[in-house]
Design an enzyme around this catalytic site. Structure first.
Site, PDB file in Angstrom:
ATOM      1  CG  HIS A   1      -2.016   1.024   1.117  1.00 30.20           C
ATOM      2  ND1 HIS A   1      -1.811   2.335   1.460  1.00 30.20           N
ATOM      3  CD2 HIS A   1      -3.286   0.946   0.662  1.00 30.20           C
ATOM      4  CE1 HIS A   1      -2.927   3.018   1.234  1.00 30.20           C
ATOM      5  NE2 HIS A   1      -3.835   2.195   0.748  1.00 30.20           N
TER       6      HIS A   1
ATOM      7  CD  GLU B   1      -5.477   2.624  -3.219  1.00 30.55           C
ATOM      8  OE1 GLU B   1      -6.634   2.429  -2.902  1.00 30.55           O
ATOM      9  OE2 GLU B   1      -4.557   2.763  -2.409  1.00 30.55           O
TER      10      GLU B   1
END
Ligand code: G3P
Length: 216
Positions: A89, A137
Site C-alpha cells: 500500500h 491508486e
C-alpha cells in the site's frame, strides 16, 4: 468487488471495527455484492470469527515460524481466518524483492494478494509476480474528496489496457455508487476504498450506494 481498507481509522479499530465489518456483511447479504474488508492485524481473528464476508489483512511480512518479533506471519493470518492480504500500500511501501517474497509466502498459505501500485506502469511491472489483483491508486488522491474516476479517468483506462480488467482494482477518493460505476465502466474489476466509508456518518447508506454502482 468492493474492498474497504479500515487502515488505522478510529471508526474502524477494535469494537468499532467489528461493528463496521458487520455493516459490510449486512450490505453484502442484502445486495449480493462481493464486499470485503481489510482490517488491522490485531482485529483480524475476532472479525473473521464473527463476520461471514472475506476478511483480509492490510499487510503481511515474508517471514516464517520462529524469530521475527513484531512481524505479521502469513500462517497466522490464515489461522486467524484471513483469506488474503493487501501488499505494498502507498502507506506501507515495500522493496521489490520484499514484495515478491511476500506474494510467494501469501500463495504458500492460500492467501489472495492485492498488490497496490501508484501508477498503471508500476502495476503492470508487478504482473510477473502473478498477484491475484493489482490496485492502482494515485497517492495524491488518497483520502481526498475527488475520486480517481473523476480526477484521472485516463489512469483507469490505461491500467486496464496494461494490467487487464480481471485483475484490476482502482482506488483513491472513491465515495459513491457513481464513482464505482465509472471505475467499472472504465475497465476495473472493483474498487479499494477507505475514507468514504470509515468517515461516513451512515456507513450502511454509503455502502448500499457503493454496491449499487457495481451493476453496470
Ligand atoms: O486502500 C484504499 C485507500 O488508499 C484509498 O483511500 O480514503 O481515498 O478511499 P481513500
Amino acid at each position: 468487488m468492493i474492498i474497504t481498507n479500515f487502515k488505522l481509522y478510529e471508526s474502524a479499530s477494535g469494537d468499532k471495527a467489528l461493528e463496521l465489518a458487520k455493516i459490510h456483511e449486512e450490505v453484502a447479504k442484502e445486495t449480493g455484492a462481493d464486499i470485503q474488508v481489510a482490517v488491522q492485524a490485531v482485529d483480524l481473528a475476532r472479525i473473521s470469527q464473527e463476520v461471514d464476508i472475506p476478511v483480509l489483512a492490510q499487510h503481511i511480512d515474508p517471514v516464517g515460524f520462529g524469530s521475527g518479533t513484531g512481524k505479521i506471519l502469513p500462517e497466522s493470518v490464515k489461522m486467524a481466518g484471513g483469506v488474503g492480504t493487501i501488499l505494498n500500500h502507498s502507506e506501507n511501501r515495500l522493496k521489490r524483492e520484499v514484495l515478491e517474497a511476500s506474494i510467494k509466502r501469501a500463495k504458500e498459505n492460500g492467501l489472495t494478494t492485492i498488490v497496490c501500485a501508484e501508477t498503471p506502469e508500476e502495476g503492470a511491472s508487478f504482473l510477473e509476480f502473478d498477484p491475484d489483483y493489482i490496485a492502482v491508486e494515485p497517492p495524491e488522491l488518497i483520502g481526498g474528496d475527488i475520486s480517481v474516476s473523476t480526477a484521472q479517468p485516463e489512469i483507469i483506462e490505461n491500467a486496464s489496457k496494461l494490467i487487464g480488467s480481471e485483475k484490476l482494482l482502482v482506488g483513491a477518493g472513491v465515495k459513491n455508487g457513481v464513482d464505482v460505476k465509472t471505475c467499472i465502466e472504465l475497465g476495473a474489476k472493483g474498487v479499494l476504498l477507505a475514507s468514504g466509508v470509515t468517515k461516513a456518518e451512515d456507513p450502511k447508506a454509503v455502502l448500499m450506494d457503493l454496491a449499487g454502482g457495481l451493476i453496470v
